[in-house]
Design a protein around this motif. Structure first.
Motif, PDB file in Angstrom:
ATOM      1  N   GLY A 141      -9.784 -35.256  -8.759  1.00 33.97           N
ATOM      2  CA  GLY A 141      -8.826 -36.300  -9.071  1.00 33.97           C
ATOM      3  C   GLY A 141      -7.478 -36.085  -8.420  1.00 33.97           C
ATOM      4  N   MET A 142      -7.216 -34.861  -7.928  1.00 31.42           N
ATOM      5  CA  MET A 142      -5.934 -34.608  -7.284  1.00 31.42           C
ATOM      6  C   MET A 142      -6.052 -34.939  -5.798  1.00 31.42           C
ATOM      7  SD  MET A 142      -4.519 -31.167  -9.227  1.00 31.42           S
ATOM      8  CE  MET A 142      -4.144 -30.443  -7.669  1.00 31.42           C
ATOM      9  N   ALA A 143      -4.950 -35.487  -5.225  1.00 34.54           N
ATOM     10  CA  ALA A 143      -5.000 -35.897  -3.814  1.00 34.54           C
ATOM     11  C   ALA A 143      -4.824 -34.702  -2.894  1.00 34.54           C
ATOM     12  CB  ALA A 143      -3.914 -36.934  -3.544  1.00 34.54           C
ATOM     13  N   GLU A 144      -3.999 -33.748  -3.296  1.00 35.02           N
ATOM     14  CA  GLU A 144      -3.677 -32.622  -2.420  1.00 35.02           C
ATOM     15  C   GLU A 144      -3.715 -31.326  -3.211  1.00 35.02           C
ATOM     16  OE1 GLU A 144      -2.997 -32.359   0.774  1.00 35.02           O
ATOM     17  OE2 GLU A 144      -3.043 -34.504   1.265  1.00 35.02           O
ATOM     18  N   TRP A 145      -3.798 -30.208  -2.500  1.00 35.65           N
ATOM     19  CA  TRP A 145      -3.635 -28.910  -3.130  1.00 35.65           C
ATOM     20  C   TRP A 145      -2.154 -28.744  -3.476  1.00 35.65           C
ATOM     21  CZ3 TRP A 145      -7.577 -25.187  -3.659  1.00 35.65           C
ATOM     22  CH2 TRP A 145      -8.794 -25.513  -3.024  1.00 35.65           C
ATOM     23  N   ILE A 146      -1.868 -28.194  -4.644  1.00 33.64           N
ATOM     24  CA  ILE A 146      -0.463 -27.930  -4.975  1.00 33.64           C
ATOM     25  C   ILE A 146      -0.343 -26.476  -5.414  1.00 33.64           C
ATOM     26  CG2 ILE A 146       0.101 -30.321  -5.583  1.00 33.64           C
ATOM     27  CD1 ILE A 146      -0.072 -29.469  -8.507  1.00 33.64           C
ATOM     28  N   PRO A 147       0.877 -25.913  -5.281  1.00 30.50           N
ATOM     29  CA  PRO A 147       1.056 -24.524  -5.708  1.00 30.50           C
ATOM     30  C   PRO A 147       0.697 -24.374  -7.189  1.00 30.50           C
ATOM     31  CG  PRO A 147       2.934 -25.255  -4.434  1.00 30.50           C
ATOM     32  CD  PRO A 147       2.086 -26.475  -4.684  1.00 30.50           C
ATOM     33  N   LEU A 148       0.017 -23.270  -7.503  1.00 36.99           N
ATOM     34  CA  LEU A 148      -0.432 -23.030  -8.876  1.00 36.99           C
ATOM     35  C   LEU A 148       0.750 -23.048  -9.847  1.00 36.99           C
ATOM     36  CD1 LEU A 148      -2.783 -22.373 -10.717  1.00 36.99           C
ATOM     37  CD2 LEU A 148      -2.560 -19.977 -10.084  1.00 36.99           C
ATOM     38  N   GLY A 149       1.909 -22.549  -9.373  1.00 41.50           N
ATOM     39  CA  GLY A 149       3.103 -22.551 -10.221  1.00 41.50           C
ATOM     40  C   GLY A 149       3.454 -23.952 -10.702  1.00 41.50           C
ATOM     41  N   GLN A 150       3.235 -24.942  -9.826  1.00 45.58           N
ATOM     42  CA  GLN A 150       3.535 -26.316 -10.210  1.00 45.58           C
ATOM     43  C   GLN A 150       2.543 -26.822 -11.248  1.00 45.58           C
ATOM     44  OE1 GLN A 150       4.400 -27.689  -5.996  1.00 45.58           O
ATOM     45  NE2 GLN A 150       4.777 -29.538  -7.155  1.00 45.58           N
ATOM     46  N   VAL A 151       1.296 -26.353 -11.148  1.00 42.65           N
ATOM     47  CA  VAL A 151       0.296 -26.746 -12.145  1.00 42.65           C
ATOM     48  C   VAL A 151       0.726 -26.223 -13.509  1.00 42.65           C
ATOM     49  CG1 VAL A 151      -2.105 -26.490 -12.871  1.00 42.65           C
ATOM     50  CG2 VAL A 151      -1.562 -26.766 -10.445  1.00 42.65           C
ATOM     51  N   PHE A 152       1.129 -24.942 -13.569  1.00 44.87           N
ATOM     52  CA  PHE A 152       1.594 -24.360 -14.838  1.00 44.87           C
ATOM     53  C   PHE A 152       2.775 -25.146 -15.374  1.00 44.87           C
ATOM     54  CE2 PHE A 152      -0.283 -20.208 -13.261  1.00 44.87           C
ATOM     55  CZ  PHE A 152      -1.349 -20.246 -14.139  1.00 44.87           C
ATOM     56  N   ALA A 153       3.733 -25.464 -14.475  1.00 44.49           N
ATOM     57  CA  ALA A 153       4.937 -26.176 -14.906  1.00 44.49           C
ATOM     58  C   ALA A 153       4.558 -27.553 -15.449  1.00 44.49           C
ATOM     59  CB  ALA A 153       5.902 -26.305 -13.734  1.00 44.49           C
ATOM     60  N   ALA A 154       3.610 -28.228 -14.773  1.00 45.38           N
ATOM     61  CA  ALA A 154       3.239 -29.576 -15.170  1.00 45.38           C
ATOM     62  C   ALA A 154       2.439 -29.569 -16.469  1.00 45.38           C
ATOM     63  CB  ALA A 154       2.426 -30.242 -14.060  1.00 45.38           C
ATOM     64  N   GLU A 155       1.614 -28.522 -16.659  1.00 47.27           N
ATOM     65  CA  GLU A 155       0.765 -28.470 -17.839  1.00 47.27           C
ATOM     66  C   GLU A 155       1.512 -27.967 -19.055  1.00 47.27           C
ATOM     67  OE1 GLU A 155      -2.377 -29.433 -18.160  1.00 47.27           O
ATOM     68  OE2 GLU A 155      -2.718 -29.981 -16.058  1.00 47.27           O
ATOM     69  N   GLY A 156       2.779 -27.598 -18.873  1.00 39.45           N
ATOM     70  CA  GLY A 156       3.568 -27.128 -20.005  1.00 39.45           C
ATOM     71  C   GLY A 156       3.112 -25.758 -20.453  1.00 39.45           C
ATOM     72  N   GLY A 157       3.359 -25.465 -21.739  1.00 40.68           N
ATOM     73  CA  GLY A 157       3.022 -24.135 -22.245  1.00 40.68           C
ATOM     74  C   GLY A 157       3.953 -23.115 -21.618  1.00 40.68           C
ATOM     75  N   ALA A 158       3.377 -22.012 -21.142  1.00 41.42           N
ATOM     76  CA  ALA A 158       4.188 -20.964 -20.556  1.00 41.42           C
ATOM     77  C   ALA A 158       4.902 -21.515 -19.333  1.00 41.42           C
ATOM     78  CB  ALA A 158       3.311 -19.781 -20.162  1.00 41.42           C
ATOM     79  N   ALA A 159       6.213 -21.471 -19.357  1.00 43.56           N
ATOM     80  CA  ALA A 159       6.985 -21.971 -18.237  1.00 43.56           C
ATOM     81  C   ALA A 159       6.835 -21.027 -17.053  1.00 43.56           C
ATOM     82  CB  ALA A 159       8.454 -22.104 -18.616  1.00 43.56           C
ATOM     83  N   ALA A 160       6.790 -21.617 -15.872  1.00 48.40           N
ATOM     84  CA  ALA A 160       6.680 -20.783 -14.676  1.00 48.40           C
ATOM     85  C   ALA A 160       7.969 -19.995 -14.492  1.00 48.40           C
ATOM     86  CB  ALA A 160       6.427 -21.666 -13.462  1.00 48.40           C
ATOM     87  N   PRO A 161       7.866 -18.730 -14.113  1.00 50.59           N
ATOM     88  CA  PRO A 161       9.073 -17.968 -13.819  1.00 50.59           C
ATOM     89  C   PRO A 161       9.748 -18.557 -12.596  1.00 50.59           C
ATOM     90  CG  PRO A 161       7.130 -16.759 -13.115  1.00 50.59           C
ATOM     91  CD  PRO A 161       6.648 -17.972 -13.840  1.00 50.59           C
ATOM     92  N   PRO A 162      11.059 -18.338 -12.452  1.00 53.10           N
ATOM     93  CA  PRO A 162      11.739 -18.941 -11.308  1.00 53.10           C
ATOM     94  C   PRO A 162      11.102 -18.468 -10.002  1.00 53.10           C
ATOM     95  CG  PRO A 162      13.119 -17.291 -12.381  1.00 53.10           C
ATOM     96  CD  PRO A 162      11.942 -17.530 -13.268  1.00 53.10           C
ATOM     97  N   PRO A 163      10.882 -19.400  -9.088  1.00 54.80           N
ATOM     98  CA  PRO A 163      10.276 -19.013  -7.815  1.00 54.80           C
ATOM     99  C   PRO A 163      11.253 -18.185  -6.987  1.00 54.80           C
ATOM    100  CG  PRO A 163      11.007 -21.276  -7.740  1.00 54.80           C
ATOM    101  CD  PRO A 163      11.222 -20.816  -9.138  1.00 54.80           C
ATOM    102  N   PRO A 164      10.738 -17.394  -6.050  1.00 56.47           N
ATOM    103  CA  PRO A 164      11.647 -16.629  -5.200  1.00 56.47           C
ATOM    104  C   PRO A 164      12.562 -17.581  -4.449  1.00 56.47           C
ATOM    105  CG  PRO A 164       9.403 -16.615  -4.322  1.00 56.47           C
ATOM    106  CD  PRO A 164       9.334 -17.216  -5.685  1.00 56.47           C
ATOM    107  N   GLN A 165      13.851 -17.302  -4.458  1.00 65.35           N
ATOM    108  CA  GLN A 165      14.803 -18.206  -3.817  1.00 65.35           C
ATOM    109  C   GLN A 165      15.130 -17.732  -2.412  1.00 65.35           C
ATOM    110  OE1 GLN A 165      16.295 -21.177  -4.479  1.00 65.35           O
ATOM    111  NE2 GLN A 165      14.705 -21.280  -6.056  1.00 65.35           N
ATOM    112  N   SER A 166      15.196 -18.670  -1.519  1.00 64.77           N
ATOM    113  CA  SER A 166      15.641 -18.353  -0.167  1.00 64.77           C
ATOM    114  C   SER A 166      17.147 -18.121  -0.215  1.00 64.77           C
ATOM    115  CB  SER A 166      15.320 -19.521   0.747  1.00 64.77           C
ATOM    116  OG  SER A 166      16.092 -19.451   1.915  1.00 64.77           O
ATOM    117  N   TRP A 167      17.636 -17.124   0.528  1.00 65.01           N
ATOM    118  CA  TRP A 167      19.088 -16.984   0.569  1.00 65.01           C
ATOM    119  C   TRP A 167      19.685 -17.771   1.722  1.00 65.01           C
ATOM    120  CZ3 TRP A 167      16.307 -12.274   0.075  1.00 65.01           C
ATOM    121  CH2 TRP A 167      15.967 -11.671   1.281  1.00 65.01           C
ATOM    122  N   HIS A 168      18.912 -18.675   2.251  1.00 70.50           N
ATOM    123  CA  HIS A 168      19.465 -19.695   3.151  1.00 70.50           C
ATOM    124  C   HIS A 168      19.313 -21.000   2.385  1.00 70.50           C
ATOM    125  CE1 HIS A 168      19.647 -17.423   7.041  1.00 70.50           C
ATOM    126  NE2 HIS A 168      19.081 -16.572   6.220  1.00 70.50           N
TER     127      HIS A 168
END
Lengths: 144, 159
Positions: free
Chosen positions: B39-66
């Motif tokens: 049912g999904m059109a594209e592959w998405i990062p697993l972190g986004q699946v966790f964030a979208a499904e609620g429950g345990a919030a995804a930890p902050p992703p690694p940030q680029s320093w640019h």
């Protein structure tokens, strides 16, 4: 009931366009044909190595043309004498060629890196070692 | 509903969201893995699946320093750029050109910059490596062809 579908192509590294792969393949075949028809020989029309012209040193690729010419005419021993490093690497280079050409020719949208960083750096390191060895006195048999 | 999981361009398996949660807790599943289900059109990062499904919030992703650098949807890292390291090395060995050396240096920076989270830097190095590879290839082929033409013509004119 929703129909079961296959997953979409995986995201990943961009694959070069198919035309580029076909052009590369055609260029390799043309060069192979030229070398088979006119094997490189001293005083021939193939360009000499720039590094060798300026420094007199043998680079890891020196003798590659003569080795290819010898191999294409069936003289594998002469190929080994001209450039043992590249002659022994032919199976590996063929494998790299398949990994590079496969995904674009099959029109895949994604591919993993064709050669891992570790393998690529190992190739570079062995080329450097070979370059040093073939310039050492006493190891002239490694020179072209 | 099971999710297909892919890492490094390969599918590695199929798990339910609950299984994936416990796998992430044990470090076996990563937020940077890609996930897809029916049912999904594209592959998405697993972190986004966790964030979208609620429950345990995804930890902050690694940030680029640019901060101006490219980041994928949802702040998750973009796929790694091609380093083309093998091309840089092959061009240097076969064209025997000093021009291949900057290509190798830039190509070797791509993966290390990406691993440090410097996605913009990785893309910049990848672009420079590509340019140097093409320059080496074109200069090598062109000078070789010109040399062959010159020598061939000289021989034909009986010099």
């Amino acid at each position: 009931v929703s129909p079961v579908s296959d997953p979409p192509p995986l995201p990943g590294r961009k694959v070069p366009p198919r035309a580029a792969a076909l052009a590369g393949l055609a260029a390799m075949l043309a060069l192979g044909g030229l070398i088979a028809a006119f094997p490189p020989a001293p005083g021939g029309f193939y360009p000499p190595c720039v590094v060798n012209q300026f420094t007199g040193l043998h680079c890891p690729g020196c003798g590659a043309g003569r080795a290819a010419g010898a191999a294409l005419s069936g003289d594998l021993m002469a190929a080994l004498r001209s450039n043992p490093f590249l002659a022994l690497l032919v199976p590996f280079l063929g494998w790299v060629g398949l990994k590079l050409l496969g995904p674009p020719l099959l029109s895949n949208r994604w591919a993993t890196e064709p050669v891992s960083r570790r393998t690529a750096l190992l190739l570079l390191a062995s080329a450097l070692v070979f370059a040093v060895l073939r310039n050492l006195p006493g190891l002239e048999w490694l020179a072209p | 509903m099971k999710y297909l999981i892919a890492r490094d361009g390969q599918q590695i398996g199929e798990w339910t969201l609950d299984e994936l949660r416990s796998m992430r807790a044990m470090g076996q599943a990563r937020d940077t893995d890609y996930a897809w289900r029916q049912g999904m059109a594209e592959w998405i990062p697993l972190g986004q699946v966790f964030a979208a499904e609620g429950g345990a919030a995804a930890p902050p992703p690694p940030q680029s320093w640019h901060p101006a650098g490219p980041t994928a949807v949802g702040g998750f890292p973009p796929p790694p750029p091609s380093s083309n390291l093998i091309w840089a090395i092959l061009v240097t060995i076969f064209c025997c050109l000093p021009l291949g050396i900057p290509a190798i240096i830039f190509a070797a920076q791509v993966d290390s910059k990406y691993a440090m989270g410097d996605y913009a830097g990785a893309q910049a190095s990848a672009a420079k490596a590509k340019t140097w590879i093409l320059v080496s290839l074109i200069v090598g082929l062109l000078s070789g062809a010109l040399y062959g033409l010159f020598v061939g013509l000289a021989a034909a004119s009986g010099m």
